[in-house]
Design an enzyme around this catalytic site. Structure first.
Site, PDB file in Angstrom:
ATOM      1  N   HIS A   7       0.824  -1.200   0.000  1.00  0.00           N
ATOM      2  CA  HIS A   7       0.000   0.000   0.000  1.00  0.00           C
ATOM      3  C   HIS A   7       0.867   1.262   0.000  1.00  0.00           C
ATOM      4  O   HIS A   7       0.647   2.186  -0.785  1.00  0.00           O
ATOM      5  CB  HIS A   7      -0.939  -0.012   1.209  1.00  0.00           C
ATOM      6  CG  HIS A   7      -1.709   1.250   1.360  1.00  0.00           C
ATOM      7  ND1 HIS A   7      -2.817   1.536   0.596  1.00  0.00           N
ATOM      8  CD2 HIS A   7      -1.513   2.326   2.162  1.00  0.00           C
ATOM      9  CE1 HIS A   7      -3.274   2.730   0.927  1.00  0.00           C
ATOM     10  NE2 HIS A   7      -2.502   3.229   1.875  1.00  0.00           N
ATOM     11  N   GLY A  13       7.221  12.275   6.366  1.00  0.00           N
ATOM     12  CA  GLY A  13       7.431  11.085   7.194  1.00  0.00           C
ATOM     13  C   GLY A  13       6.992   9.800   6.510  1.00  0.00           C
ATOM     14  O   GLY A  13       6.090   9.797   5.676  1.00  0.00           O
TER      15      GLY A  13
HETATM   16  P1  ADP Z   1       7.297   9.494  10.703  1.00  0.00           P
HETATM   17  O1  ADP Z   1       8.095   9.223   9.486  1.00  0.00           O
HETATM   18  O2  ADP Z   1       5.825   9.596  10.446  1.00  0.00           O
HETATM   19  O3  ADP Z   1       7.832  10.617  11.533  1.00  0.00           O
HETATM   20  P2  ADP Z   1       8.170   7.766  12.876  1.00  0.00           P
HETATM   21  O4  ADP Z   1       8.189   6.284  12.975  1.00  0.00           O
HETATM   22  O5  ADP Z   1       9.459   8.477  13.026  1.00  0.00           O
HETATM   23  O6  ADP Z   1       7.440   8.117  11.521  1.00  0.00           O
HETATM   24  O7  ADP Z   1       7.148   8.315  13.969  1.00  0.00           O
HETATM   25  C1  ADP Z   1       5.864   7.706  14.083  1.00  0.00           C
HETATM   26  C2  ADP Z   1       4.839   8.725  14.571  1.00  0.00           C
HETATM   27  O8  ADP Z   1       5.127   9.095  15.922  1.00  0.00           O
HETATM   28  C3  ADP Z   1       4.848  10.044  13.803  1.00  0.00           C
HETATM   29  O9  ADP Z   1       4.051   9.959  12.646  1.00  0.00           O
HETATM   30  C4  ADP Z   1       4.273  11.015  14.818  1.00  0.00           C
HETATM   31  O10 ADP Z   1       2.864  10.913  14.814  1.00  0.00           O
HETATM   32  C5  ADP Z   1       4.783  10.460  16.134  1.00  0.00           C
HETATM   33  N1  ADP Z   1       5.993  11.161  16.623  1.00  0.00           N
HETATM   34  C6  ADP Z   1       7.284  10.754  16.506  1.00  0.00           C
HETATM   35  N2  ADP Z   1       8.130  11.611  17.112  1.00  0.00           N
HETATM   36  C7  ADP Z   1       7.359  12.601  17.623  1.00  0.00           C
HETATM   37  C8  ADP Z   1       7.630  13.794  18.388  1.00  0.00           C
HETATM   38  N3  ADP Z   1       8.883  14.150  18.720  1.00  0.00           N
HETATM   39  N4  ADP Z   1       6.569  14.567  18.763  1.00  0.00           N
HETATM   40  C9  ADP Z   1       5.303  14.216  18.437  1.00  0.00           C
HETATM   41  N5  ADP Z   1       4.986  13.104  17.728  1.00  0.00           N
HETATM   42  C10 ADP Z   1       5.993  12.315  17.326  1.00  0.00           C
END
Ligand code: ADP
Length: 271
Positions: A44, A219
């Site tokens: 997906h 992300g």
């Molecule tokens: P992404 O590529 O979406 O950042 P990650 O695996 O690094 O994927 O993080 C997963 C999810 O965790 C993010 O989409 C976000 O919603 C949340 N997240 C990660 N780090 C933070 C942070 N420092 N503050 C707020 N939310 C966070």
């Protein structure tokens, strides 16, 4: 909950009697399901940007003569989508390398100051783009045991997230400390925070608390899964505390001496 899996087999014995053998395959079923879900998610996540690129390329071709301004917009979106797709592919490869049944490559003492210096350097440009102050605070001269490249990747992912999920003109602080044979590297932000219902799931592959926002930040949902694998491969762990609207702190806890876990085959059996 998880369905129980039992394989039952009837075996005819020489004595003329029949033996019933039962094997518990619950764990095997769980692993198979995790793998199926992962493959479905990967398909997906790859098909969506590829489909978008095809449509955008068609729109670009269409607009080239008729509407040059629109053509430029389509070209920019193609650039954005293809960058994201490239990132997704390289993070998938990184994750699959980390999850492979290989022990940590040559664990060795790593200078924590080198890790933080490299991470702060990499974070400089994205931080200044949002006028975020990126600070170091903590103990110098610490050593952890493991692989420098992996550790830089892990902490850099945390800093990248801290910047991505924070408003402009806030502060991101990297802290180092020592505790009982462990070194802790913490990344604290004054960002959007994480809802309690999401906090247990953010380390899962592809899990994003807010898809729209995560997509806008470029992300992939794989960053924290990579961090978690690196932590466990080192015999350590990663934890998070967060308050919505106040900020989050991610802490990487790593052994400062060789441990069995750091030398053993990673515990993960997922795909
Ligand atoms: P992404 O590529 O979406 O950042 P990650 O695996 O690094 O994927 O993080 C997963 C999810 O965790 C993010 O989409 C976000 O919603 C949340 N997240 C990660 N780090 C933070 C942070 N420092 N503050 C707020 N939310 C966070």
């Amino acid at each position: 909950g998880e369905p129980l899996g039992v394989n039952v087999r009837a075996v005819a014995l020489d004595s003329g009697r029949v033996a019933i053998e039962a094997a518990d395959v619950t764990e095997a079923h769980r692993v198979a399901r995790v793998r199926r879900d992962f493959v479905a998610n990967v398909s997906h996540e790859l098909k969506t940007p590829v489909g978008a690129l095809q449509l955008l390329a068609e729109a670009l071709l269409d607009a080239t003569d008729k509407d040059p301004a629109a053509a430029i917009r389509f070209a920019e979106r193609i650039k954005h989508e293809s960058t994201r797709l490239g990132r997704l592919v390289s993070e998938l490869l990184e994750l699959s390398r980390l999850q492979g049944a290989e022990p940590l490559p040559e664990p060795e003492p790593v200078d924590v100051d080198k890790i933080t210096a490299e991470v702060l350097d990499r974070g400089k440009t994205p931080a200044s783009a949002k006028e975020i102050e990126l600070r170091f605070q903590g103990v110098r001269g610490l050593t952890v045991y493991g692989n420098e490249n992996q550790l830089v990747t892990a902490v850099a992912n945390l800093v990248e997230n801290a910047i991505a999920y924070s408003p402009e003109r806030t502060t991101v602080t990297v802290t180092t400390s020592e505790d009982n044979g462990y070194v802790e590297i913490a990344v604290a932000d004054q960002g959007i925070g994480i809802e309690p219902r999401d906090i247990d799931r953010i380390f899962e592959r592809f899990y994003r608390a807010d898809r729209a926002r995560s997509r806008a930040t470029g992300g992939t949902g794989l960053g924290l899964a990579i961090v978690k694998h690196i932590a466990t491969n080192h015999g350590g762990r990663v934890t998070v505390t967060s308050t919505v609207g106040v900020g989050s702190t991610f802490t990487l806890r790593l052994p400062s001496r060789p441990t069995d876990a750091a030398l053993a085959i990673p515990p993960s059996v997922e795909i």
